[in-house]
Design an enzyme around this catalytic site. Sequence first.
Site, short mmCIF file in Angstrom:
data_model
loop_
_atom_site.label_atom_id
_atom_site.label_comp_id
_atom_site.label_asym_id
_atom_site.label_seq_id
_atom_site.Cartn_x
_atom_site.Cartn_y
_atom_site.Cartn_z
N ARG A 51 -37.92 -20.38 50.98
CA ARG A 51 -36.82 -19.96 51.84
C ARG A 51 -36.76 -20.68 53.18
NH1 ARG A 51 -37.63 -16.56 48.57
NH2 ARG A 51 -39.75 -17.10 49.06
N THR A 52 -37.85 -20.65 53.92
CA THR A 52 -37.76 -21.09 55.30
C THR A 52 -37.41 -22.58 55.37
OG1 THR A 52 -39.46 -19.46 55.77
CG2 THR A 52 -38.98 -21.02 57.52
N LYS A 80 -55.18 -37.67 55.92
CA LYS A 80 -56.09 -38.74 56.38
C LYS A 80 -56.78 -38.33 57.68
CE LYS A 80 -52.57 -41.97 54.86
NZ LYS A 80 -51.54 -42.83 55.45
N ARG A 101 -44.40 -25.44 59.90
CA ARG A 101 -45.20 -24.32 59.36
C ARG A 101 -46.62 -24.83 59.17
NH1 ARG A 101 -43.72 -20.45 54.36
NH2 ARG A 101 -42.47 -19.56 56.04
N HIS A 129 -43.82 -15.32 62.70
CA HIS A 129 -42.80 -16.00 61.90
C HIS A 129 -41.46 -15.68 62.55
CE1 HIS A 129 -40.61 -17.79 58.73
NE2 HIS A 129 -41.19 -17.24 57.68
N1 CP Z 1 -39.83 -15.54 54.03
C1 CP Z 1 -40.52 -16.70 53.92
O1 CP Z 1 -41.15 -17.18 54.87
O2 CP Z 1 -40.42 -17.30 52.69
P1 CP Z 1 -41.05 -18.71 52.34
O3 CP Z 1 -42.55 -18.59 52.43
O4 CP Z 1 -40.55 -19.02 50.95
O5 CP Z 1 -40.55 -19.71 53.36
#
Ligand code: CP
Length: 304
Positions: A51-52, A80, A101, A129
Amino acid sequence: MRHLMSPLDFTVEELDKLFDLANDIEHNMAKYAHACDGKKLATCFYEPSTRTRLSFESAMLNLGGSVIGFSDAGSSSASKGESVSDTIRVISCFADICAIRHPKEGAPMVAASKSSIPVINAGDGGHQHPTQTLTDLLTIRSLKGKLKNFTVGLCGDLKFGRTVHSLIHALIRYPDIQFIFISPEELKVPDYLTDILKEKNIPYEEVIRLEEIMPRLDFLYMTRVQKERFFNEEDYVRLKDFYILDKTKMELAKSDMLVLHPLPRVNEISVEIDDDPRAAYFKQVQYGVYVRMALVLTLLEVEV
Ligand code: CP
């Protein structure tokens, strides 16, 4: 230049403006189709995501911009030994804005400190998040018409679930919010968060059984048990199916209670309730695109 590391980086008033913009995008998508012509978004994902990452990429493409990036640390020079600090300096030469991320808490903050472009925390370890929280708040505001006066149930892995931590931080700034934390003993919300609630006199309860509090909830935020943050498989297997929201439990809920989930879902919500009008978790995904479009426009200071 602004970054987004935590939902608290924006004031409540700034969030209201962001959500107004996201709702305008929702209803007038074509107006924004060239807002980011010539701009590039880099998505640097050191941890898995559906999603993100794709929501950010979809957001930038909807705005007329382009996307570059990597979806796996193993295919980047991190494999590396390159540091996040060096990587963001390099990415700053290629892109106008970056979503990152990382499994290590604080890694996006390190990147932001060395970056010459806006950096967005797309999830750091079990910490925060913030763009999921923007998604959650926009979903609630859009479907309930307000961001106040709610009894909020958060259920599942409240210890490792970064979406839960960010959402609690964000919701405590709104009036008349009361929390009910539903988790097994081992996955309770961290003390640093309950300490903040005590300090601010925000009411909360901690319970183990979901059934007993269902009738009181205005929305229920379900979460999966975060397998990737467990130290041993045995504990994960023991706890992973602790909660399963099904039709029987939904019969106990208010007729307008919303069920939210950041997704991915594993077993904690039975597919039999996907068609229940109170199930809002797929709508949440759509709101995530609108709010990320609004965020990119805001951080790049693009006026439409
Ligand atoms: N909600 C969420 O962070 O989903 P993903 O891990 O798929 O990005």
